[in-house]
Enzyme design. Structure first.
Site, PDB file in Angstrom:
ATOM      1  N   GLU A   1       0.741  -1.373  -0.059  1.00 54.67           N
ATOM      2  CA  GLU A   1      -0.045  -0.029  -0.085  1.00 54.67           C
ATOM      3  C   GLU A   1       0.689   1.349   0.006  1.00 54.67           C
ATOM      4  O   GLU A   1       0.369   2.241   0.931  1.00 54.67           O
ATOM      5  CB  GLU A   1      -0.916   0.060   1.201  1.00 54.67           C
ATOM      6  CG  GLU A   1      -1.868  -0.943   1.320  1.00 54.67           C
ATOM      7  CD  GLU A   1      -2.920  -0.866  -0.056  1.00 54.67           C
ATOM      8  OE1 GLU A   1      -3.112   0.136  -0.448  1.00 54.67           O
ATOM      9  OE2 GLU A   1      -3.475  -1.904  -0.250  1.00 54.67           O
TER      10      GLU A   1
HETATM   11  C1  LIG Z   1       2.410  -9.729   0.996  1.00 50.71           C
HETATM   12  C2  LIG Z   1       2.255  -8.650  -0.201  1.00 50.71           C
HETATM   13  C3  LIG Z   1       0.888  -8.448  -0.490  1.00 50.71           C
HETATM   14  C4  LIG Z   1       0.669  -7.425  -1.633  1.00 50.71           C
HETATM   15  N1  LIG Z   1      -0.745  -7.446  -2.297  1.00 50.71           N
HETATM   16  C5  LIG Z   1      -0.837  -6.733  -3.073  1.00 50.71           C
HETATM   17  C6  LIG Z   1      -2.262  -6.386  -3.793  1.00 50.71           C
HETATM   18  O1  LIG Z   1      -3.253  -7.169  -3.104  1.00 50.71           O
HETATM   19  N2  LIG Z   1      -2.180  -5.838  -4.859  1.00 50.71           N
HETATM   20  C7  LIG Z   1      -1.311  -5.124  -5.513  1.00 50.71           C
HETATM   21  O2  LIG Z   1      -1.621  -4.604  -6.537  1.00 50.71           O
HETATM   22  N3  LIG Z   1      -0.236  -5.216  -4.997  1.00 50.71           N
HETATM   23  C8  LIG Z   1       0.159  -5.797  -3.799  1.00 50.71           C
HETATM   24  N4  LIG Z   1       1.420  -5.901  -3.284  1.00 50.71           N
HETATM   25  C9  LIG Z   1       2.536  -5.190  -3.856  1.00 50.71           C
HETATM   26  C10 LIG Z   1       2.860  -3.920  -2.892  1.00 50.71           C
HETATM   27  O3  LIG Z   1       1.997  -2.979  -2.978  1.00 50.71           O
HETATM   28  C11 LIG Z   1       4.570  -3.667  -3.609  1.00 50.71           C
HETATM   29  O4  LIG Z   1       5.418  -4.660  -3.252  1.00 50.71           O
HETATM   30  C12 LIG Z   1       4.971  -2.418  -3.288  1.00 50.71           C
HETATM   31  O5  LIG Z   1       3.915  -1.308  -3.788  1.00 50.71           O
HETATM   32  C13 LIG Z   1       6.325  -2.171  -3.481  1.00 50.71           C
HETATM   33  O6  LIG Z   1       6.539  -2.375  -4.893  1.00 50.71           O
HETATM   34  P1  LIG Z   1       7.733  -3.393  -5.275  1.00 50.71           P
HETATM   35  O7  LIG Z   1       7.830  -4.498  -4.496  1.00 50.71           O
HETATM   36  O8  LIG Z   1       8.050  -3.567  -6.678  1.00 50.71           O
HETATM   37  O9  LIG Z   1       9.112  -2.610  -4.745  1.00 50.71           O
HETATM   38  P2  LIG Z   1       9.819  -1.524  -5.386  1.00 50.71           P
HETATM   39  O10 LIG Z   1       8.907  -0.419  -5.894  1.00 50.71           O
HETATM   40  O11 LIG Z   1      10.778  -1.916  -6.552  1.00 50.71           O
HETATM   41  O12 LIG Z   1      10.475  -0.712  -4.040  1.00 50.71           O
HETATM   42  C14 LIG Z   1      11.828  -1.125  -3.756  1.00 50.71           C
HETATM   43  C15 LIG Z   1      12.371  -0.293  -2.823  1.00 50.71           C
HETATM   44  O13 LIG Z   1      12.657   0.942  -3.615  1.00 50.71           O
HETATM   45  C16 LIG Z   1      12.145   2.142  -3.071  1.00 50.71           C
HETATM   46  N5  LIG Z   1      11.708   3.036  -3.970  1.00 50.71           N
HETATM   47  C17 LIG Z   1      10.932   2.543  -5.067  1.00 50.71           C
HETATM   48  N6  LIG Z   1      10.815   3.895  -5.805  1.00 50.71           N
HETATM   49  C18 LIG Z   1      11.124   4.795  -5.078  1.00 50.71           C
HETATM   50  C19 LIG Z   1      11.346   6.081  -5.273  1.00 50.71           C
HETATM   51  N7  LIG Z   1      10.717   6.801  -6.506  1.00 50.71           N
HETATM   52  N8  LIG Z   1      12.116   7.024  -4.398  1.00 50.71           N
HETATM   53  C20 LIG Z   1      12.518   6.667  -3.384  1.00 50.71           C
HETATM   54  N9  LIG Z   1      12.363   5.358  -3.205  1.00 50.71           N
HETATM   55  C21 LIG Z   1      11.863   4.352  -4.011  1.00 50.71           C
HETATM   56  C22 LIG Z   1      11.104   1.802  -2.127  1.00 50.71           C
HETATM   57  O14 LIG Z   1      10.444   2.591  -0.981  1.00 50.71           O
HETATM   58  C23 LIG Z   1      11.384   0.363  -1.469  1.00 50.71           C
HETATM   59  O15 LIG Z   1      12.010   0.502  -0.387  1.00 50.71           O
HETATM   60  C24 LIG Z   1       1.655  -6.651  -2.385  1.00 50.71           C
HETATM   61  C25 LIG Z   1       2.967  -6.823  -1.515  1.00 50.71           C
HETATM   62  C26 LIG Z   1       3.014  -7.837  -0.843  1.00 50.71           C
HETATM   63  C27 LIG Z   1       4.776  -8.283  -0.322  1.00 50.71           C
END
Ligand SMILES: Cc1cc2nc3c(=O)[nH]c(=O)nc-3n(C[C@H](O)[C@H](O)[C@H](O)COP(=O)(O)OP(=O)(O)OC[C@H]3O[C@@H](n4cnc5c(N)ncnc54)[C@H](O)[C@@H]3O)c2cc1C
Length: 615
Positions: free
Chosen positions: A463
């Protein structure tokens, strides 16, 4: 103090929830009806959720391959039973109108009632995504979409998901690559909404596949290509679609045709294992509809406005995440409090040193153990108060009308990143302290606290990660509408400061809050004084931490003032507990903001400018 007594105090004494019953929407309600909802939820959580929390963790969801090659998800029977009981309680549609089968319950009462489930077993799940999904359709869907999809979700016949993330698009949703193309020449005349075919992969989808109920209604973000077949870059091109797992007709009946949505696999997680988390392939042709590959989806709202619609669901979801984090913290607090009262270890330090022949003392008598318990109590009960305060603002926004509704909207804009992030960080810290109170036993699976920590670790990630929330707060929320939200919040804090200044037990705290507020305000200006976003936002998370601690200090001061109003002599242990938590927060926590705000104010680039090669 039990969860129930804490909730009753916050709802009745602090937030005066009964005053809502004077509003037209809630006239059928009173304190007793609110109490009855809490009673029911407390009972279902105790009977159907709490006893199976460990089972849901140990018996992770697994898949079975069906003869048609599809993967079926197996969940423990207890999870089916728990979710059935939840749906039967009517809680999925608690806030909805009577004619939709709802109870027209204030959101603050709904949120409080849901707290019991999150405390008992967060990962077995209730239906937060289903309710959020259906609520979104009630705002942005057509009448037919409300009737067919939302209604069947509210009744518990079908469940809902939100499909935003993709393997290459997590925080950066502008990079969503799922495509949606019109389905045939008559695509606009489908009674369920303009019909498209979707192709793409959605990652991390919670509850994306299971057999708890008859159908799953996915809300999917996808892009409609332009005339050249290209996807519009950025978020402007994102649209929102209803993609049912099984095809349905306008009467809300299953047609017997499966939609082209396939489970590619389950994610095996650190915690929250009772909920399936899935990689879903849309439109790869595994289940062709009318002989054609492509998942059938119905447009919701206008093309290109999908993210705005989805935000409706995400704001609710963020308060829900904050509440889940809070209740996991609280579950750990209760477990470690119980343990500390019963574990004999060590001897008290007396004036003459230690008497080795004396019997052991219980660890709750050691000052350091009390410190860890008090920190947990202050983090979790403070967070609960914050979440209910925000829930009450949702009620104000929806039903107060006029200026009060507008004020609530703006306050929610500023407070939502805190409501999501503060409990995610500090109630996780509470879980870590709960393990520490248990010593080595806390590090084993013989006690529940390690599971609470694992479950809670998710909340800083989904989220909107912690980093993204920090940027939302400092980069957008405190600036929006010429800083009006921040001014309103400062106004409310000033009112609490004014009220508490005359209460001897709180006067020093009131002064400290006044200084903290001034420091946050100065840091906000200094961060933006050069107008360079890379400088201002380099320390967005420390800013959010300081902002959050200031908000929580205000919440504790206000809660303590209310407790002392009712019981000025502090004859009740509950009053001593609340005033003690406020004192703890002002003495041990609020002073931390100096370090956080220091780097914000000086626009410190130590991290931002650190050379990659030097890591
Ligand atoms: C158990 C679980 C349930 C989930 N359920 C859902 C769901 O039901 N529906 C859904 O759509 N998604 C869901 N998600 C996805 C979740 O919302 C994403 O994992 C989250 O948005 C982060 O995306 P990412 O994992 O690709 O990490 P990334 O976006 O790759 O981020 C990795 C790191 O980089 C940092 N970062 C990224 N971009 C920036 C920036 N511009 N500036 C500074 N820092 C940055 C982040 O803060 C983080 O620390 C779920 C995830 C998990 C683990």
């Amino acid at each position: 103090m039990t969860l129930r007594t804490t909730l009753d105090f916050l709802l009745n004494d602090w937030l005066d929830t009964a005053a809502l019953t004077e509003r037209e929407r809630f006239t059928d309600h009173n304190r007793e009806t609110f109490g009855a909802v809490l009673d029911t939820c407390e009972r279902i959580a105790r009977e159907k959720y709490a006893p199976f929390n460990r089972l849901a963790d140990v018996e992770e969801p697994r898949t079975v391959t069906e003869p048609d090659g599809s993967l079926r998800v197996v969940l423990p029977r207890a999870t089916h039973d728990a979710q059935k009981a939840y749906a039967e309680s009517g809680m999925l549609s608690a806030a909805q109108d009577y004619d939709l089968g709802g109870m027209q319950l204030p959101y603050s009462v709904e949120a409080a009632a849901n707290a019991f489930f999150a405390c008992a077993s967060v990962s077995m799940g209730t239906g937060l995504l289903t309710t959020g999904n259906a609520n979104l359709l009630m705002v942005h869907g057509t009448n037919m979409q409300k009737e067919v999809f939302a209604k069947n979700e509210f009744s518990g016949r079908w469940s809902g998901t939100m499909c935003l993330s993709e393997p290459q698009a997590g925080s950066s949703l502008s990079d969503v690559a799922t495509r949606a193309v019109p389905d045939g020449a008559d695509f606009e005349s489908d009674p369920l909404g303009p019909r498209y075919r979707l192709k793409g992969n959605k990652m991390w989808i919670s509850s994306g596949e299971h057999e708890i109920n008859e159908n799953i209604i996915h809300l999917v973000l996808a892009k409609i290509p332009d005339a050249d077949g290209k996807l519009v870059p950025g978020t402007r091109g994102i649209s929102l679609f209803i993609v049912p797992k099984k095809m349905v007709n306008p009467q809300g009946e299953l047609t017997g045709v499966r939609n082209d949505v396939a489970l590619a696999g389950l994610n095996h997680k650190l915690g929250w294992r009772g909920t399936t988390n899935t990689l879903l392939n849309f439109g790869e042709g595994k289940f062709p509809v009318d002989g054609q590959a492509g998942a059938v989806g119905y447009l919701v709202g206008q093309p290109g406005k999908g993210l705005a619609c989805m935000f409706h669901m995400m704001n609710e979801a963020r308060i829900g995440v904050g509440m889940a984090a809070t209740m996991l913290g609280m579950a750990g607090y209760y477990a470690s409090l119980d343990y500390a009262k019963n574990r004999p270890q060590g001897r008290p330090i007396t004036g003459a040193g230690k008497d080795a022949a004396a019997p052991q003392t219980r660890i709750i008598e050691h000052a350091d153990v009390k410190r860890m318990l008090l920190a947990q109590k202050a983090y979790t009960e403070g967070a609960l108060a914050l979440e209910l305060y925000c829930a009450r603002l949702v009620d104000e926004h929806h039903t107060a009308g006029g200026e009060a509704a507008e004020e609530a909207r703006l306050l929610l804009e500023v407070l939502t990143p805190i409501a999501k992030s503060w409990p995610s960080e500090w109630c996780l810290e509470a879980n870590s302290l709960a393990i520490q109170v248990h010593g080595g036993y806390g590090y084993t699976r013989d006690f529940p606290v390690e599971q609470y920590w694992r479950d809670n670790r998710l909340n800083m990630i989904h989220e909107g990660t912690h980093g993204i929330q920090g940027m939302d707060l400092l980069g957008r929320k405190v600036l929006m509408e010429e800083g009006k939200g921040l001014q309103l919040l400062a106004h409310r804090m000033q009112a609490t400061i004014h009220r508490s200044s005359g209460i001897p037990a709180l006067a020093a705290h009131a002064k400290a809050l006044g200084r903290a507020l001034q420091d946050v305000s100065t840091a906000t200006q200094q961060a933006w004084s050069t107008g360079v976003p890379t400088e201002a936002l380099a320390n967005a998370v420390p800013y959010m931490q300081a902002f959050g601690h200031t908000v929580l200090a205000w919440i504790w001061l206000d809660v303590a003032a209310c407790a002392l109003d009712n019981d000025p002599k502090q004859t009740e242990l509950s009053t001593q507990g609340r005033v003690g938590c406020a004192r703890f927060f002002f003495h041990y926590e609020l002073p931390k903001i100096g370090a956080w705000l220091g780097v914000v104010q000086s626009r410190d680039l130590t991290c931002a400018s650190f050379p990659e090669g030097a890591f």
